[in-house]
Design an enzyme around this catalytic site. Sequence first.
Site, short mmCIF file in Angstrom:
data_model
loop_
_atom_site.label_atom_id
_atom_site.label_comp_id
_atom_site.label_asym_id
_atom_site.label_seq_id
_atom_site.Cartn_x
_atom_site.Cartn_y
_atom_site.Cartn_z
N HIS A 61 26.29 -7.92 -19.42
CA HIS A 61 25.83 -6.71 -20.13
C HIS A 61 25.74 -5.58 -19.12
CE1 HIS A 61 22.84 -4.92 -23.29
NE2 HIS A 61 23.60 -3.98 -22.74
N ARG A 226 0.22 -13.25 -36.03
CA ARG A 226 0.33 -13.27 -37.49
C ARG A 226 1.65 -12.66 -37.98
NH1 ARG A 226 -5.25 -12.13 -37.00
NH2 ARG A 226 -4.88 -9.87 -37.16
N ASP A 272 22.36 -4.35 -17.56
CA ASP A 272 22.40 -3.24 -18.54
C ASP A 272 22.57 -1.92 -17.79
OD1 ASP A 272 22.41 -2.00 -20.99
OD2 ASP A 272 20.26 -2.10 -21.31
N LEU A 305 13.98 4.34 -22.46
CA LEU A 305 14.82 3.69 -21.46
C LEU A 305 16.27 3.69 -21.92
CD1 LEU A 305 12.57 0.65 -20.46
CD2 LEU A 305 13.32 2.50 -18.93
#
Length: 384
Positions: A61, A226, A272, A305
Amino acid sequence: MKAIINGKIILENCVLKDYVLLYDNEIIDLIKKDEFKMFNDVEEVIDAKNNFVSPGFIDLHIHGSGGSDTMDATLDALNNISKSIVKNGVTSFLPTTMTMPKKDIVRAFESIKDAMKRNLEGAKIQGVHMEGPFISKKNKGAQNEKYIIKPDYEFIKSYLDILKIITLAPEEDENLEFIKKMKRHKNIRLSIGHTSATFEVALEAIDEGVSYVTHTFNAMTGLHHRNPGVIGAVFSRDIYCELIADTIHVHKGFFQAFIDINKKDRVVLVTDSMRAGCMKCGKYELGGQKVIVDNKSARLEDGTLAGSILKLNEAIKNIRDNTDYKLNEIVNMASLNQARAIGIDNKLGSIRKGKIADLTIFDKDINIIKTIVNGEIAYEVKTW
């Protein structure tokens, strides 16, 4: 035949000392140091000077580096990225596309297909990571919302031969039809990323064929007890997970737990990196958007970012410094795991007899000293 002597040789399961690595374009053998004197036909000897000898790193990547970007869609740009990242120990990579107009993505595909037929000056291209435009507007990150579309098989069917990873948001894939259709293409990894999927949708997508995660934690629904979200689904299954280990995208204090949970053979270190990788601080561009780069990060003007400026050897060091994993295990996270993820581990990813001689030599601080591609020196520190 060539030889590397006086090195600590990093294998999949251990680090060998007092062995010599014999190779040409492939790895010929590993022999004990005292047996080396029997070989008279060695043309070149590299003295590793007690540094580490490692398989070459593989970046699955990466958008760009050295001032160039995959979306520049030229052979020169791809060659420049190749030359830039080989200095970081990278010997293979997947140029990664961005969410842009279809015609621009197609141009990028065509340039990559052309580059794969040529001998680049550094790291080799193994295919394409298509990141966008099949993503969620809600979790688009630094991708351009204007060009986001639903997953479309017709769009990519002419490039199935070069595609290795496709990032998508499963909630945008109606009835998961795209994911189901891609099942027959075993050579392509479907990756969940840039997604606002629920735990249930993400889990169903994984069970239907998604087997990889794009920059885990970033641009996806997080973990809550949850509302487990995408991360909860990922932690519930055994799939490959990218990690941008720059200590910014993911807190360094969580590296250990992340690898423990996902298993060390499923963590894929990636950069990245965008075009500012290996460059000076300043203003750059990613996917047609302005990016401001300082000495730690790359961000859009609103602070989002925008990829990274991480080097893969730095990622290895960051994992070593913040976990209790052994160096050979961490190197696997930058080489062997990647090779397995895209189905090239029969020839790359580890130091083993018969595999291609893609190697790198680095010191105790993971500074790269030499990088060897197909048995030839592609980079070396001049003063070493």
